[in-house]
Scaffold this active site. Sequence first.
Site, PDB file in Angstrom:
ATOM      1  N   GLU A 170      86.666  53.499 -38.287  1.00 52.02           N
ATOM      2  CA  GLU A 170      86.785  53.278 -39.731  1.00 52.02           C
ATOM      3  C   GLU A 170      87.607  52.021 -40.024  1.00 52.02           C
ATOM      4  O   GLU A 170      87.321  51.278 -40.973  1.00 52.02           O
ATOM      5  CB  GLU A 170      87.420  54.500 -40.404  1.00 52.02           C
ATOM      6  N   TRP A 189      85.302  49.179 -39.506  1.00 51.59           N
ATOM      7  CA  TRP A 189      84.422  49.024 -40.676  1.00 51.59           C
ATOM      8  C   TRP A 189      85.076  48.127 -41.719  1.00 51.59           C
ATOM      9  O   TRP A 189      84.423  47.279 -42.328  1.00 51.59           O
ATOM     10  CB  TRP A 189      84.125  50.387 -41.303  1.00 51.59           C
ATOM     11  N   TRP A 203      65.934  48.686 -61.867  1.00 52.91           N
ATOM     12  CA  TRP A 203      66.938  49.683 -62.234  1.00 52.91           C
ATOM     13  C   TRP A 203      66.685  50.154 -63.663  1.00 52.91           C
ATOM     14  O   TRP A 203      66.138  49.425 -64.484  1.00 52.91           O
ATOM     15  CB  TRP A 203      68.349  49.094 -62.122  1.00 52.91           C
ATOM     16  N   ASN A 206      86.208  60.131 -49.168  1.00 50.43           N
ATOM     17  CA  ASN A 206      85.152  59.213 -48.751  1.00 50.43           C
ATOM     18  C   ASN A 206      83.762  59.846 -48.754  1.00 50.43           C
ATOM     19  O   ASN A 206      82.782  59.210 -49.161  1.00 50.43           O
ATOM     20  CB  ASN A 206      85.448  58.638 -47.365  1.00 50.43           C
ATOM     21  N   TRP A 235      73.585  49.816 -58.962  1.00 46.18           N
ATOM     22  CA  TRP A 235      74.790  50.130 -58.202  1.00 46.18           C
ATOM     23  C   TRP A 235      75.987  49.303 -58.645  1.00 46.18           C
ATOM     24  O   TRP A 235      77.136  49.732 -58.502  1.00 46.18           O
ATOM     25  CB  TRP A 235      74.546  49.901 -56.704  1.00 46.18           C
ATOM     26  N   TRP A 294      79.127  50.662 -51.652  1.00 43.56           N
ATOM     27  CA  TRP A 294      78.137  50.839 -52.716  1.00 43.56           C
ATOM     28  C   TRP A 294      76.769  50.315 -52.286  1.00 43.56           C
ATOM     29  O   TRP A 294      75.737  50.954 -52.544  1.00 43.56           O
ATOM     30  CB  TRP A 294      78.613  50.147 -54.002  1.00 43.56           C
TER      31      TRP A 294
END
Length: 470
Positions: free
Chosen positions: A278, A281, A310, A345, A363, A386
């Site tokens: 993590e 990341w 969208w 998370n 988004w 996202w």
Amino acid sequence: MNLQLVWLRSDLRIHDNSALAAAAAKGPVIAVFLRSVAQWQAHGHGANKIDFWARGVAAIKASLNGLNIPLLHRDIDHFDEAPQALLEIARAYGVKQLHFNYEYPLNEQHRDQAVLEAFQQADIAAHGHHDAIAFAPGSLLTGKGDYYGVFTPFSKAWHKQITAEQLALRDTPKVQSPLDIKSDPLPSLPSLDDEPLDGRHWPAGESAASDNLERFLRFRGRHYKDQRDIPKVRGTSELSPYLALGMISYRQCMQAVMSENDGHLADGDAGLTTWVNELIWREFYQHVAVGFPQVCRYQPFQSHTQQLQWRDDDDGFAAWCEGRTGYPIVDAAMRQLVTTGWMHNRLRMITAMFLSKHLLIDWRRGEAFFMRHLVDGEFCANNGGWQWAASTGTDAAPYFRIFNPTTQSTRFDPDGEFLAQWLPELKTLPTKARHAPPRDMLTPIEYPAPIVDHKAARQRALDAFKALSK
């Protein structure tokens, strides 16, 4: 006097701070913090993050005072004022060198480059340090010489090439002789768009961060892989706000893991190695911001998804923001965010995918809402998460992967305890009924019916993505 100036930003600590250590090795140090509230707000940071930032500055000021390092404070509206503000300080105090730690979103890159150029023109040495990440952007590339756009090969390369020097803690400055320069008083925050939440849940400063790290590794680290997806359990590190503002370093975290894991990062205890991933990341998304600057310009990583149609649905967006979609796991998560300034998370993934797939709402609207409320709001991580959920980004979930919120709820909150905590109107229902409350059980309860049917919404999203041409 070989006076050194350290420009603090999102690196609010005296321990293991590359810029501060380099400066202290060359001469006496003064520090400065440039507060740019208007710029932060333009970047979407909300009151919770800005308040945490201010409290972090107060905490490091106290630590610096203990080292006889004065902290100057200047207000600027926007980043383009930074070069002149720093030059004025350098000239006023006869500074010989400036030090700062790089930041990687696009506007921050431009600001830092402008400062370096201004100091070069003024014939004052200036040094940027790569402190928040192990590898300078551009130094960890694919076999073809490109930036990584997929996490797993990036992570494998990271583990293969990481060195002891990259993980070594930087020296903490020793107490220096007092300077004839006083720290500036820290002004109170100006009026913000929102009122910040009570800060007691997130005490600021590196002492609080180190305490969190110690508690996590002692009590929860080895269970991280099994417990990190269960929102009712305190199974995560809760270090994200401190990492976002540099109140703790990735090196301190990695060193602490190695001391618990027989010197290993890539193997050994599964809970600890999962958490290390993590942290990697976080670094990956900062490399992405440099290597693929379109993500910093409100554009998708995967360019073909720019044409996605969208939906304009203000009512649906408002229901999502306010936690009244009729999907309990989504609503409980959104109430947690708005109430605490933080979200688990797993729930970030569920809520983001619900907005972008079930409601087919852009988004970027959700990304901005998260940034406005999160105390740990950080562009690279927030944008990366996202775009993953919306299937527009790196490592993106395949467009046909659409979480069923009810299935996610029963899997990760089987007893409905998290739901009951944040949706007290469902507390009296049987456990199994909390995940998708039958309407006949809700007659006396003010809880909305689902605003969209899962099956129909899923098909609508599939159709929208299938209409794209790569």
